[in-house]
Design an enzyme around this catalytic site. Sequence first.
Site, PDB file in Angstrom:
ATOM      1  N   HIS A 135     -19.213   9.111   1.253  1.00 20.55           N
ATOM      2  CA  HIS A 135     -19.454   7.754   1.739  1.00 20.55           C
ATOM      3  C   HIS A 135     -20.960   7.493   1.696  1.00 20.55           C
ATOM      4  O   HIS A 135     -21.750   8.327   2.153  1.00 20.55           O
ATOM      5  CB  HIS A 135     -18.928   7.621   3.176  1.00 20.55           C
ATOM      6  CG  HIS A 135     -19.158   6.263   3.745  1.00 20.55           C
ATOM      7  ND1 HIS A 135     -18.387   5.174   3.377  1.00 20.55           N
ATOM      8  CD2 HIS A 135     -20.071   5.799   4.622  1.00 20.55           C
ATOM      9  CE1 HIS A 135     -18.840   4.102   4.022  1.00 20.55           C
ATOM     10  NE2 HIS A 135     -19.850   4.468   4.779  1.00 20.55           N
ATOM     11  N   ASP A 189      -6.814   9.380   9.009  1.00 17.91           N
ATOM     12  CA  ASP A 189      -6.290   8.012   9.090  1.00 17.91           C
ATOM     13  C   ASP A 189      -7.370   7.009   9.432  1.00 17.91           C
ATOM     14  O   ASP A 189      -7.260   5.833   9.095  1.00 17.91           O
ATOM     15  CB  ASP A 189      -5.228   7.924  10.191  1.00 17.91           C
ATOM     16  CG  ASP A 189      -3.936   8.581   9.774  1.00 17.91           C
ATOM     17  OD1 ASP A 189      -3.857   9.015   8.610  1.00 17.91           O
ATOM     18  OD2 ASP A 189      -3.039   8.667  10.616  1.00 17.91           O
ATOM     19  N   ASN A 217     -14.048  12.870   0.981  1.00 20.62           N
ATOM     20  CA  ASN A 217     -14.636  11.630   0.460  1.00 20.62           C
ATOM     21  C   ASN A 217     -16.144  11.732   0.541  1.00 20.62           C
ATOM     22  O   ASN A 217     -16.681  12.473   1.378  1.00 20.62           O
ATOM     23  CB  ASN A 217     -14.153  10.443   1.317  1.00 20.62           C
ATOM     24  CG  ASN A 217     -14.786   9.120   0.889  1.00 20.62           C
ATOM     25  OD1 ASN A 217     -14.823   8.802  -0.312  1.00 20.62           O
ATOM     26  ND2 ASN A 217     -15.302   8.355   1.841  1.00 20.62           N
ATOM     27  N   MET A 222     -11.807   3.192  -4.227  1.00 21.26           N
ATOM     28  CA  MET A 222     -12.009   1.996  -3.401  1.00 21.26           C
ATOM     29  C   MET A 222     -10.771   1.492  -2.680  1.00 21.26           C
ATOM     30  O   MET A 222     -10.793   0.395  -2.110  1.00 21.26           O
ATOM     31  CB  MET A 222     -12.616   0.869  -4.252  1.00 21.26           C
ATOM     32  CG  MET A 222     -14.002   1.175  -4.799  1.00 21.26           C
ATOM     33  SD  MET A 222     -15.206   1.709  -3.539  1.00 21.26           S
ATOM     34  CE  MET A 222     -15.361   0.181  -2.600  1.00 21.26           C
ATOM     35  N   ARG A 223      -9.690   2.254  -2.658  1.00 23.38           N
ATOM     36  CA  ARG A 223      -8.491   1.806  -1.936  1.00 23.38           C
ATOM     37  C   ARG A 223      -8.292   2.638  -0.676  1.00 23.38           C
ATOM     38  O   ARG A 223      -8.249   3.873  -0.731  1.00 23.38           O
ATOM     39  CB  ARG A 223      -7.238   1.957  -2.804  1.00 23.38           C
ATOM     40  CG  ARG A 223      -7.265   1.163  -4.098  1.00 23.38           C
ATOM     41  CD  ARG A 223      -7.403  -0.322  -3.901  1.00 23.38           C
ATOM     42  NE  ARG A 223      -6.360  -0.920  -3.085  1.00 23.38           N
ATOM     43  CZ  ARG A 223      -6.355  -2.190  -2.709  1.00 23.38           C
ATOM     44  NH1 ARG A 223      -7.341  -3.000  -3.043  1.00 23.38           N
ATOM     45  NH2 ARG A 223      -5.380  -2.654  -1.976  1.00 23.38           N
ATOM     46  N   ARG A 243       0.839  -1.211   0.000  1.00 23.87           N
ATOM     47  CA  ARG A 243       0.000   0.000   0.000  1.00 23.87           C
ATOM     48  C   ARG A 243       0.869   1.254   0.000  1.00 23.87           C
ATOM     49  O   ARG A 243       0.557   2.244  -0.640  1.00 23.87           O
ATOM     50  CB  ARG A 243      -0.896   0.022   1.237  1.00 23.87           C
ATOM     51  CG  ARG A 243      -2.123  -0.828   1.108  1.00 23.87           C
ATOM     52  CD  ARG A 243      -3.032  -0.700   2.331  1.00 23.87           C
ATOM     53  NE  ARG A 243      -3.949  -1.825   2.329  1.00 23.87           N
ATOM     54  CZ  ARG A 243      -5.135  -1.818   1.724  1.00 23.87           C
ATOM     55  NH1 ARG A 243      -5.575  -0.758   1.104  1.00 23.87           N
ATOM     56  NH2 ARG A 243      -5.907  -2.883   1.750  1.00 23.87           N
TER      57      ARG A 243
HETATM   58  N1  NHR Z   1      -8.560   6.300   3.290  1.00 22.67           N
HETATM   59  C1  NHR Z   1      -8.467   6.829   4.516  1.00 22.67           C
HETATM   60  N2  NHR Z   1      -7.250   6.867   5.086  1.00 22.67           N
HETATM   61  N3  NHR Z   1      -9.533   7.318   5.205  1.00 22.67           N
HETATM   62  C2  NHR Z   1     -10.753   7.276   4.657  1.00 22.67           C
HETATM   63  O1  NHR Z   1     -11.768   7.770   5.340  1.00 22.67           O
HETATM   64  C3  NHR Z   1     -10.927   6.712   3.352  1.00 22.67           C
HETATM   65  C4  NHR Z   1      -9.783   6.236   2.702  1.00 22.67           C
HETATM   66  C5  NHR Z   1      -9.892   5.653   1.416  1.00 22.67           C
HETATM   67  C6  NHR Z   1     -11.117   5.519   0.820  1.00 22.67           C
HETATM   68  C7  NHR Z   1     -13.596   5.713   0.858  1.00 22.67           C
HETATM   69  C8  NHR Z   1     -14.316   4.637   1.703  1.00 22.67           C
HETATM   70  C9  NHR Z   1     -15.824   4.731   1.563  1.00 22.67           C
HETATM   71  O2  NHR Z   1     -16.367   5.797   1.343  1.00 22.67           O
HETATM   72  C10 NHR Z   1     -12.270   5.978   1.483  1.00 22.67           C
HETATM   73  C11 NHR Z   1     -12.176   6.586   2.742  1.00 22.67           C
HETATM   74  C12 NHR Z   1     -12.574   1.561   0.370  1.00 22.67           C
HETATM   75  C13 NHR Z   1     -12.656   0.690   1.445  1.00 22.67           C
HETATM   76  C14 NHR Z   1     -12.038  -0.675   1.399  1.00 22.67           C
HETATM   77  O3  NHR Z   1     -12.224  -1.473   2.301  1.00 22.67           O
HETATM   78  C15 NHR Z   1     -13.301   1.130   2.592  1.00 22.67           C
HETATM   79  C16 NHR Z   1     -13.833   2.412   2.633  1.00 22.67           C
HETATM   80  C17 NHR Z   1     -13.737   3.268   1.556  1.00 22.67           C
HETATM   81  C18 NHR Z   1     -13.112   2.834   0.409  1.00 22.67           C
HETATM   82  N4  NHR Z   1     -11.231  -0.986   0.358  1.00 22.67           N
HETATM   83  C19 NHR Z   1     -10.526  -2.252   0.181  1.00 22.67           C
HETATM   84  C20 NHR Z   1      -9.024  -2.081   0.501  1.00 22.67           C
HETATM   85  O4  NHR Z   1      -8.423  -3.090   0.861  1.00 22.67           O
HETATM   86  C21 NHR Z   1     -10.610  -2.726  -1.254  1.00 22.67           C
HETATM   87  C22 NHR Z   1     -12.004  -2.913  -1.733  1.00 22.67           C
HETATM   88  C23 NHR Z   1     -12.096  -3.060  -3.265  1.00 22.67           C
HETATM   89  O5  NHR Z   1     -11.081  -2.898  -3.964  1.00 22.67           O
HETATM   90  O6  NHR Z   1     -13.227  -3.264  -3.734  1.00 22.67           O
HETATM   91  O7  NHR Z   1      -8.470  -0.978   0.320  1.00 22.67           O
HETATM   92  O8  NHR Z   1     -16.511   3.696   1.726  1.00 22.67           O
HETATM   93  C1  GAR Z   2     -20.951   6.053  -4.680  1.00 17.98           C
HETATM   94  O1  GAR Z   2     -22.186   5.640  -4.158  1.00 17.98           O
HETATM   95  C2  GAR Z   2     -19.990   6.359  -3.552  1.00 17.98           C
HETATM   96  O2  GAR Z   2     -20.597   6.937  -2.438  1.00 17.98           O
HETATM   97  C3  GAR Z   2     -19.525   4.970  -3.225  1.00 17.98           C
HETATM   98  O3  GAR Z   2     -19.402   4.302  -4.458  1.00 17.98           O
HETATM   99  C4  GAR Z   2     -20.263   4.904  -5.409  1.00 17.98           C
HETATM  100  C5  GAR Z   2     -19.426   5.374  -6.556  1.00 17.98           C
HETATM  101  O4  GAR Z   2     -20.234   5.793  -7.609  1.00 17.98           O
HETATM  102  N1  GAR Z   2     -18.265   5.007  -2.556  1.00 17.98           N
HETATM  103  C6  GAR Z   2     -17.804   3.984  -1.875  1.00 17.98           C
HETATM  104  O5  GAR Z   2     -18.473   2.995  -1.668  1.00 17.98           O
HETATM  105  C7  GAR Z   2     -16.409   4.160  -1.378  1.00 17.98           C
HETATM  106  N2  GAR Z   2     -16.015   2.975  -0.697  1.00 17.98           N
HETATM  107  P1  GAR Z   2     -19.614   6.674  -8.778  1.00 17.98           P
HETATM  108  O6  GAR Z   2     -18.343   5.990  -9.232  1.00 17.98           O
HETATM  109  O7  GAR Z   2     -20.674   6.629  -9.845  1.00 17.98           O
HETATM  110  O8  GAR Z   2     -19.377   8.047  -8.231  1.00 17.98           O
END
Ligand code: NHR
Ligand code: GAR
Length: 197
Positions: free
Chosen positions: A117, A150, A115, A98-99, A73
């Site tokens: 959510h 974080d 972000n 999504m990372r 990462r």
């Molecule tokens: N990073 C930090 N440090 N803090 C946040 O609040 C973050 C972030 C990165 C992304 C978006 C978040 C959401 O809105 C976001 C917020 C991905 C995962 C996850 O578990 C969780 C939350 C969000 C985005 N990702 C997996 C991973 O291992 C991979 C999942 C996949 O590839 O489909 O990184 O929900």
């Molecule tokens: C949105 O609903 C966003 O809130 C969510 O994914 C969708 C993306 O749609 N985000 C997450 O779940 C982050 N983990 P989009 O690509 O059409 O904007």
Amino acid sequence: MSGVNKNIVILISGSGSNMAAIVEAARVRRWQARFGARIAAVVSNKAAAPGLAWAREQGVDTAVLDHAAYGSREAFDAALMVEIDRFTPTLVVLAGFMRILTPGFVRHYAGRIVNIHPSLLPAFTGLKTHQRAIDMGCRFAGATVHRVTDELDHGEILEQAVVPVLRGDTAETLAARVLTQEHVIYPRAIEALLQTA
Ligand code: NHR
Ligand code: GAR
């Protein structure tokens, strides 16, 4: 003001509808003339993200960094920072990205990352938010724009929108209802940040 000195970099992983809503808002609401702000680039961790092609068609710079090509990462985030820093961003906007980002990345852009959510935080941090809201019998769901720290999905809340959960909803029907509201609140939240940036 007609010059550009506030660059917005948007990170996506998928369809990019929130990114598109922000690009459209920038145009319609004249962010360049009003705030000296522009969408400088869209960066995806997936080459196949449909939002990338759309951004290119709009004349927005794009870049792809495949996280699977990096050994850790930290290595991925270091490369991502190099790519993003080419645009000297005022704001880094996660739009369906999504990372999970490392503390080093968050520190590098301290106070400049937001972000959206798909839940009413602090409820349902993490993934599969819509199915979890349905399973819990929630009558309302929604979306939250928040600052990124974080701690996943825990930064300061900037905007929220509420939608009803309807009888017979599936994760898909609820997600679609929430998404229409995301497209309203995300551009609004960014515009509010630009007023003070
Ligand atoms: N990073 C930090 N440090 N803090 C946040 O609040 C973050 C972030 C990165 C992304 C978006 C978040 C959401 O809105 C976001 C917020 C991905 C995962 C996850 O578990 C969780 C939350 C969000 C985005 N990702 C997996 C991973 O291992 C991979 C999942 C996949 O590839 O489909 O990184 O929900
Ligand atoms: C949105 O609903 C966003 O809130 C969510 O994914 C969708 C993306 O749609 N985000 C997450 O779940 C982050 N983990 P989009 O690509 O059409 O904007």
